[in-house]
Every structure is written in structure tokens, then in C-alpha cells.
Design an enzyme around this catalytic site. Structure first.
Site, mmCIF file in Angstrom:
data_model
loop_
_atom_site.group_PDB
_atom_site.id
_atom_site.type_symbol
_atom_site.label_atom_id
_atom_site.label_comp_id
_atom_site.label_asym_id
_atom_site.label_seq_id
_atom_site.Cartn_x
_atom_site.Cartn_y
_atom_site.Cartn_z
ATOM 1 N N ARG A 23 22.304 -2.548 15.455
ATOM 2 C CA ARG A 23 21.468 -3.597 14.845
ATOM 3 C C ARG A 23 21.322 -4.798 15.788
ATOM 4 N NH1 ARG A 23 23.307 -7.632 12.026
ATOM 5 N NH2 ARG A 23 25.043 -6.537 11.067
ATOM 6 N N ASP A 54 -3.085 -9.843 13.771
ATOM 7 C CA ASP A 54 -2.770 -8.485 13.328
ATOM 8 C C ASP A 54 -3.775 -7.568 14.018
ATOM 9 O OD1 ASP A 54 -2.498 -6.054 11.997
ATOM 10 O OD2 ASP A 54 -1.884 -7.023 10.125
ATOM 11 N N LYS A 65 0.489 3.126 11.508
ATOM 12 C CA LYS A 65 -0.914 3.543 11.548
ATOM 13 C C LYS A 65 -1.220 4.266 12.868
ATOM 14 C CE LYS A 65 -0.704 1.351 7.697
ATOM 15 N NZ LYS A 65 -1.103 -0.030 7.510
HETATM 16 C C1 LIG Z 1 -0.431 -1.171 7.137
HETATM 17 C C2 LIG Z 1 -0.756 -2.511 7.643
HETATM 18 C C3 LIG Z 1 0.205 -3.519 7.706
HETATM 19 C C4 LIG Z 1 1.611 -3.316 7.215
HETATM 20 O O1 LIG Z 1 2.308 -2.369 7.964
HETATM 21 P P1 LIG Z 1 3.518 -1.488 7.331
HETATM 22 O O2 LIG Z 1 3.958 -0.691 8.514
HETATM 23 O O3 LIG Z 1 2.949 -0.701 6.206
HETATM 24 O O4 LIG Z 1 4.544 -2.448 6.863
HETATM 25 C C5 LIG Z 1 -0.170 -4.739 8.218
HETATM 26 N N1 LIG Z 1 -1.431 -4.969 8.630
HETATM 27 C C6 LIG Z 1 -2.384 -4.033 8.590
HETATM 28 C C7 LIG Z 1 -3.749 -4.358 9.060
HETATM 29 C C8 LIG Z 1 -2.091 -2.772 8.103
HETATM 30 O O5 LIG Z 1 -3.046 -1.851 8.047
#
Ligand SMILES: *Cc1c(COP(=O)(O)O)cnc(C)c1O
Length: 383
Positions: free
Chosen positions: A54, A177, A202
Site C-alpha cells: 500500500r 477527465d 474504460k
Molecule cells: C467511468 C468514468 C469515471 C469513473 O471511473 P471508475 O473507474 O468507474 O471509477 C470517470 N469519468 C468518466 C468520464 C468515466 O467514464
């Protein structure tokens, strides 16, 4: 360390992206396995640089961080999920901060921002993604400027080049993001952002089989703070998950190229379909932020959202009629998925008939037949 890392550890110019994806994050010393094996260990014999995973990480985390850091152009910190990474960034804010958030963004981020506001941690301002003047103004006032581009699910593209160059309040963090674009289509750090985030769940993972996130930064203090947030918050990435993410990211360039080409073809045809009233895809000339998309994105991505004629029931029927495409949430995987977003709690503000389609790497004509059949059937023109 023995990595094949011509660009310098975690942050150099990856050179040719396609070759970096294949060659980075490997140990080239004689006798080493070609792929960093999963290291199932919480603790290590004391006396070297790792004592407890960790705190000190594992070789698998480091391989993923090297690959994604090189792609984004900074130093990467991996987390248990995209949300864990984003929460670690929000956690940096002092009390009474001001947060600027897009009016269209991932529902988890909106929920996190609202929960913090309710507890008096910060005040949130929601801005239209395309209202560049307002974003520039907020850069001078907000402690966290949070952008998502293209946005989820309306696919609005922010003028990141202009916004990232605007003067910021001292100590402010500008985060992007970058999940929908991937670092192959857009590199926010090179435009002047402080933080770029990937939900590795993703496109980086790409196979709907893991949860993981990576946050990439350039500032050494922010890097140390995020590592500390992971160590103390404990949202560490899983060993198997990082192994699978590294395996997945090797093929990102070919997956993205194929899925993007499929998406462009489908978006053009959906745009002309009699049973669809509106098709949103940054690559279509009709898209409201097409100009910004052309300027900033190397490719227009694999997500399309479109409004089905008639009502929510008709849109739901499309989701249950498709046979090749999966009726499932999430995106960025090899398989195509479709979902009615307004059906999700907290997303009721969206157009009720909006379907978000994440285009995979299947044969484009098979995807089209599947969609066209499902759309014709709900249109009452079943053949
Ligand atoms: C899925 C997603 C997240 C969150 O990610 P997780 O791995 O599910 O916690 C944040 N931003 C966007 C644009 C996403 O598609």
C-alpha cells in the site's frame, strides 16, 4: 531499473505512441519475463525499497504508471478506480474552496462534488462545457477547475487550449477527465492542465473486466500529495487489475483506430435515420462543438449519443431489441454497449430518449444491421 524506457521514467516524450504502448513497462534484463507478472504480495523482506505494497507499490502498478504517464506526458499515480483518483484530487482542496464543474459530466463526479458541497467542504459552480468565456473567468476565481471533454453523455468539447492557458488563482488546480478522449486523442497536460485523469476501467483496460484509475500530473508537490492520498486513503489498485490493464493497453492504438472508424460510419448513418431526431458525435459537422473537436482531438472517439423518435419506452425497446450490441452500462471496451442514460438515478435531467452507444471493434456492417433493425422495429415499421 532495467525498464526499456528510452524516454526517461514516467514523464518523457513517448515518441511514437504505437511503439510506446508495446514497449513501455517491461523489464529487459536477461531472464526477466516479458510481461511484469502479477506480484501477489502485501509485504516484502525488509532492507530494499519495498516494505508494504500500500505504501511502496508493486512492479505491476509501476508498469501501468510508466505506460500511462508516458502517454499523458507526466508522472502517473494509479488508483483502485477512476473515482478513487478523482476523489484524491478533490481531497486536496482546502475548506471553503470554490469548484467549477461542467454542467454535463460523469455522474459520479457530479455526485462527489454535490456531497462535498452539502458537507460545507466547497461551493460548486456548474458551467456549460462550451461557455469558454465563463470558464476563463472561473479560472481566476476557483480552487478547482474540473473539465471533462468530450463530456458524458452529450459529447460537448471544451476549448481546453484556451481554458488551460487562462491565468489561474494561485494554488488552483485545473483537472481534465480525459477518459472519453484517451491520451491518444488528447493530452491535456501539454496544453497546460495540472491533472489528467483516466478511468482505466474504460479504454485503457478495454475489455470490461476490471476497475482501475490513473491520475497524471507534472508538479512534484501534487504528485507527492496524490501518492500520500493513496497511501493514507488506501484506494490502491488491485494486483490482478493492473496486470489486466497493462495487457489491455498494449492494443489501445489498434482498438481505438478500429472503433473510431466504426463510430464515424455509424454516426453518419444514424444522423440520417428516420427514427432518430438528433445524433451527437464530435466528428459530425452538425455537432455544436465540432470546430473545437477538430482543433483539439486527434480522433473523434467511439461514443455516440442519439435521441430516438417517440418516447422513453421506444428508446428502451431499442436496447432490448439489439442482438450483437450489449444492453449494458460503461464504455470503451472491445464490445459495443448501449444504454438509456436518463434511466439512471441522478441522470433524469437528460433527454428521456437519449441512448449512449459505445462503439466497439465488431464488423461495422454487423453493428449497423443490428441498430437499424432495432430502430425500424420500434418505429412500427417491422418488416
Ligand atoms: C467511468 C468514468 C469515471 C469513473 O471511473 P471508475 O473507474 O468507474 O471509477 C470517470 N469519468 C468518466 C468520464 C468515466 O467514464
Amino acid at each position: 531499473m532495467g525498464w526499456n524506457n528510452p524516454a526517461g521514467h514516467n514523464g518523457g516524450d513517448p515518441g511514437s505512441v504505437e511503439s510506446w504502448l508495446i514497449s513501455a513497462g517491461r523489464d529487459r534484463r536477461p531472464g526477466s519475463p516479458l510481461n511484469v507478472p502479477p506480484c501477489l504480495a502485501s509485504n516484502f523482506v525488509l532492507g530494499d525499497r519495498r516494505a508494504y505494497s500500500r505504501d511502496d507499490g508493486t512492479p505491476g502498478w509501476e508498469a501501468l504508471e510508466e505506460i500511462v504517464g508516458g502517454l499523458e506526458g507526466g508522472s502517473a499515480v494509479s488508483f483502485a478506480s477512476g473515482m478513487a483518483g478523482i476523489a484524491a484530487i478533490f481531497d486536496q482542496l482546502p475548506t471553503d474552496s470554490v469548484v467549477a464543474l461542467p454542467d454535463d459530466c460523469y455522474q459520479g463526479v457530479a455526485g462527489l462534488a454535490e456531497a462535498g458541497e452539502r458537507r460545507g467542504r466547497w461551493k460548486v459552480h456548474r458551467l456549460a462545457v462550451a461557455d469558454t468565456a465563463r470558464w476563463v473567468e472561473m479560472c481566476g476565481a476557483a480552487d478547482l477547475i474540473w473539465l471533462e471533454s468530450p463530456s458524458n453523455p452529450l459529447l460537448a468539447v471544451a476549448e481546453l487550449d484556451v481554458i488551460c492557458a487562462a491565468p489561474r488563482k494561485s494554488g488552483a488546480i485545473l483537472g481534465v477527465d480525459n477518459t472519453f478522449a484517451t491520451p491518444l486523442n488528447q493530452r491535456p497536460l501539454t496544453l497546460g492542465a495540472d491533472v489528467s485523469v483516466q478511468s482505466v476501467t474504460k479504454f485503457i483496460g478495454g475489455h470490461s473486466d476490471l476497475l482501475c484509475g490513473v491520475v497524471t500530473v507534472r508538479d512534484a508537490r501534487l504528485l507527492a500529495a496524490l501518492r500520500m492520498a493513496r497511501e493514507l486513503g488506501g484506494a490502491t489498485p488491485g494486483t490482478l487489475e493492473t496486470f489486466l490493464a497493462v495487457r489491455g493497453v498494449r492494443t489501445l492504438a489498434v482498438r481505438l483506430e478500429r472503433a473510431q472508424s466504426n463510430a464515424m460510419t455509424l454516426a453518419e448513418r444514424l444522423g440520417r435515420h428516420a427514427n432518430i431526431t438528433l445524433t451527437r458525435y464530435p466528428g459530425l459537422a452538425s455537432h455544436p462543438t465540432h470546430d473545437a473537436a477538430r482543433r483539439q482531438l486527434k480522433g473523434f472517439g467511439t461514443i455516440i449519443s442519439f435521441d430516438v423518435r417517440a418516447d422513453a419506452a421506444a428508446a428502451d425497446a431499442v436496447c432490448s431489441e439489439v442482438r450483437l450490441i450489449h444492453h449494458a452500462t460503461s464504455l470503451g471496451a472491445v464490445e459495443s454497449t448501449i444504454e438509456r442514460r436518463a434511466g439512471i438515478p441522478g441522470q433524469e435531467h437528460l433527454p428521456p430518449t437519449l441512448l449512449r452507444l459505445s462503439v466497439g471493434i465488431e464488423a461495422v456492417e454487423d453493428l449497423w444491421s443490428d441498430l437499424d433493425r432495432a430502430l425500424r422495429n420500434v418505429g412500427g415499421t417491422r418488416d
